[in-house]
Design a protein around this motif. Sequence first.
Motif, PDB file in Angstrom:
ATOM      1  N   ASP A  95       0.785  -1.230   0.000  1.00 27.66           N
ATOM      2  CA  ASP A  95       0.000   0.000   0.000  1.00 27.66           C
ATOM      3  C   ASP A  95       0.819   1.283   0.000  1.00 27.66           C
ATOM      4  OD1 ASP A  95       1.002   0.092   2.563  1.00 27.66           O
ATOM      5  OD2 ASP A  95      -0.909  -0.368   3.544  1.00 27.66           O
ATOM      6  N   GLY A  96       2.133   1.186  -0.126  1.00 35.36           N
ATOM      7  CA  GLY A  96       2.978   2.371  -0.147  1.00 35.36           C
ATOM      8  C   GLY A  96       3.464   2.808   1.215  1.00 35.36           C
ATOM      9  N   SER A  97       3.059   2.123   2.273  1.00 33.75           N
ATOM     10  CA  SER A  97       3.500   2.519   3.622  1.00 33.75           C
ATOM     11  C   SER A  97       4.971   2.196   3.848  1.00 33.75           C
ATOM     12  CB  SER A  97       2.629   1.843   4.683  1.00 33.75           C
ATOM     13  OG  SER A  97       2.664   0.434   4.542  1.00 33.75           O
ATOM     14  N   VAL A 132       6.917   8.239  11.417  1.00 33.92           N
ATOM     15  CA  VAL A 132       5.672   7.894  10.738  1.00 33.92           C
ATOM     16  C   VAL A 132       5.074   9.162  10.145  1.00 33.92           C
ATOM     17  CG1 VAL A 132       5.180   5.888  12.202  1.00 33.92           C
ATOM     18  CG2 VAL A 132       4.315   8.133  12.859  1.00 33.92           C
ATOM     19  N   VAL A 133       4.381   9.008   9.027  1.00 32.60           N
ATOM     20  CA  VAL A 133       3.767  10.129   8.319  1.00 32.60           C
ATOM     21  C   VAL A 133       2.275   9.866   8.177  1.00 32.60           C
ATOM     22  CG1 VAL A 133       3.720  11.444   6.164  1.00 32.60           C
ATOM     23  CG2 VAL A 133       5.894  10.608   7.065  1.00 32.60           C
ATOM     24  N   ASN A 134       1.469  10.869   8.466  1.00 30.42           N
ATOM     25  CA  ASN A 134       0.007  10.821   8.286  1.00 30.42           C
ATOM     26  C   ASN A 134      -0.713   9.920   9.281  1.00 30.42           C
ATOM     27  OD1 ASN A 134       0.261  12.558   6.083  1.00 30.42           O
ATOM     28  ND2 ASN A 134       0.355  10.878   4.599  1.00 30.42           N
ATOM     29  N   TRP A 135      -0.079   9.637  10.401  1.00 31.58           N
ATOM     30  CA  TRP A 135      -0.753   8.877  11.449  1.00 31.58           C
ATOM     31  C   TRP A 135      -1.250   9.820  12.528  1.00 31.58           C
ATOM     32  CZ3 TRP A 135       1.597   3.726  13.649  1.00 31.58           C
ATOM     33  CH2 TRP A 135       1.199   2.667  12.833  1.00 31.58           C
ATOM     34  N   PRO A 136      -2.497   9.667  12.973  1.00 39.24           N
ATOM     35  CA  PRO A 136      -2.949  10.465  14.113  1.00 39.24           C
ATOM     36  C   PRO A 136      -2.220  10.038  15.381  1.00 39.24           C
ATOM     37  CG  PRO A 136      -4.566   8.785  13.570  1.00 39.24           C
ATOM     38  CD  PRO A 136      -3.538   8.748  12.485  1.00 39.24           C
ATOM     39  N   ARG A 137      -2.238  10.923  16.348  1.00 38.72           N
ATOM     40  CA  ARG A 137      -1.552  10.643  17.612  1.00 38.72           C
ATOM     41  C   ARG A 137      -2.076   9.349  18.257  1.00 38.72           C
ATOM     42  NH1 ARG A 137       3.175  11.552  20.105  1.00 38.72           N
ATOM     43  NH2 ARG A 137       2.968  11.726  22.368  1.00 38.72           N
ATOM     44  N   SER A 138      -3.366   9.091  18.132  1.00 44.10           N
ATOM     45  CA  SER A 138      -3.952   7.903  18.750  1.00 44.10           C
ATOM     46  C   SER A 138      -3.384   6.628  18.139  1.00 44.10           C
ATOM     47  CB  SER A 138      -5.476   7.918  18.590  1.00 44.10           C
ATOM     48  OG  SER A 138      -5.836   7.968  17.215  1.00 44.10           O
ATOM     49  N   ARG A 139      -3.184   6.621  16.829  1.00 43.43           N
ATOM     50  CA  ARG A 139      -2.635   5.436  16.157  1.00 43.43           C
ATOM     51  C   ARG A 139      -1.176   5.222  16.550  1.00 43.43           C
ATOM     52  NH1 ARG A 139      -3.717   2.781  11.147  1.00 43.43           N
ATOM     53  NH2 ARG A 139      -2.561   0.814  11.279  1.00 43.43           N
ATOM     54  N   ARG A 213      -1.131   4.724   4.290  1.00 44.84           N
ATOM     55  CA  ARG A 213      -1.607   4.513   2.932  1.00 44.84           C
ATOM     56  C   ARG A 213      -2.495   5.660   2.454  1.00 44.84           C
ATOM     57  NH1 ARG A 213      -4.073  -0.859   2.467  1.00 44.84           N
ATOM     58  NH2 ARG A 213      -4.756  -0.129   0.443  1.00 44.84           N
ATOM     59  N   ILE A 214      -2.396   5.952   1.173  1.00 43.65           N
ATOM     60  CA  ILE A 214      -3.227   6.981   0.540  1.00 43.65           C
ATOM     61  C   ILE A 214      -4.374   6.326  -0.207  1.00 43.65           C
ATOM     62  CG2 ILE A 214      -3.252   8.829  -1.163  1.00 43.65           C
ATOM     63  CD1 ILE A 214      -0.291   9.299  -0.531  1.00 43.65           C
ATOM     64  N   ASN A 215      -4.074   5.219  -0.932  1.00 42.99           N
ATOM     65  CA  ASN A 215      -5.092   4.525  -1.714  1.00 42.99           C
ATOM     66  C   ASN A 215      -5.632   3.314  -0.959  1.00 42.99           C
ATOM     67  OD1 ASN A 215      -4.761   6.134  -4.174  1.00 42.99           O
ATOM     68  ND2 ASN A 215      -2.751   5.162  -4.306  1.00 42.99           N
ATOM     69  N   GLY A 216      -6.895   2.995  -1.187  1.00 45.27           N
ATOM     70  CA  GLY A 216      -7.471   1.805  -0.596  1.00 45.27           C
ATOM     71  C   GLY A 216      -7.905   2.013   0.840  1.00 45.27           C
ATOM     72  N   VAL A 217      -8.219   0.883   1.496  1.00 43.30           N
ATOM     73  CA  VAL A 217      -8.739   0.917   2.860  1.00 43.30           C
ATOM     74  C   VAL A 217      -7.818   0.124   3.767  1.00 43.30           C
ATOM     75  CG1 VAL A 217     -10.691   0.321   4.342  1.00 43.30           C
ATOM     76  CG2 VAL A 217     -11.099   1.085   1.992  1.00 43.30           C
ATOM     77  N   SER A 218      -7.496   0.666   4.927  1.00 48.28           N
ATOM     78  CA  SER A 218      -6.629  -0.019   5.872  1.00 48.28           C
ATOM     79  C   SER A 218      -7.248  -1.342   6.304  1.00 48.28           C
ATOM     80  CB  SER A 218      -6.387   0.869   7.090  1.00 48.28           C
ATOM     81  OG  SER A 218      -5.665   0.165   8.086  1.00 48.28           O
ATOM     82  N   LYS A 219      -6.386  -2.372   6.467  1.00 50.72           N
ATOM     83  CA  LYS A 219      -6.853  -3.685   6.921  1.00 50.72           C
ATOM     84  C   LYS A 219      -6.929  -3.760   8.445  1.00 50.72           C
ATOM     85  CE  LYS A 219      -6.255  -5.291   2.577  1.00 50.72           C
ATOM     86  NZ  LYS A 219      -5.594  -4.193   1.919  1.00 50.72           N
TER      87      LYS A 219
END
Length: 252
Positions: A95-97, A132-139, A213-219
Amino acid sequence: MSRFVILIPTYNESISIVELLNSLATIQNRYQFDVVVLDDNSPDRTADIAQNLGYSWVSVIRRPGKAGLGAAYRAGFQTVLKDEKYTHVVTMDADGSHRVQDLGAMFTAAESVANGIKSIVLGTRWMPGGSVVNWPRSRQLLSRAGTAYAQAILRIPLRDLTGGFRIYSTSLLRSLNLTDMTATGYCFQIEMAMASDLAGAIKIEVPITFVERINGVSKMSKAIVIEALWQTTLWGLSRRLRPNADKLHYVK
């Protein structure tokens, strides 16, 4: 001489797999690796799309249905270990991560250990130089807490036990009872780290930048988190109560 093969599990990754394979193509001449796409019968035709790109160094394993990350990787391990030319197996998300630009440092780390020696290189987010990039603090807190808990209960001093960007030496994989492993979701990563530790593998951590990930849905789901917490607790208790039995279970 080292020879790498990259395993990429997919399920509905028709957009991101094209971007990833095209990106890998920019460094393939330099590192001479092969790629195996492990597709769980994606409805969006991910397998066909990957195959139709026409890269000679890419092959596709078409699995009958969605069976989880652990099952896909174990099937991939069993396939590539039949080929004696590979010295190392890379695991990488579609997924590009996991960034292609981090592979060079990981390849170098893997090659710092002589071929034939059991080793694992872990792309690590939670160490100096990692991020990490684009992760909220909670994640971020959830991931850090999960690793801290696994570190404590399993007594494994690694800083990113849940990350999936790794390089295993084939000598390590061949020493493990892979068919006896059962983890399916992201706790598969914890199980493999634990098995590598029991096998006495050399462990190397390399800082990486993880990109959400930018595309798709997280698993990722609540069920996956609960599975990992519960299974890790059971493994921790087992390691304390019957350490010799656990080693016999995981190591040939």
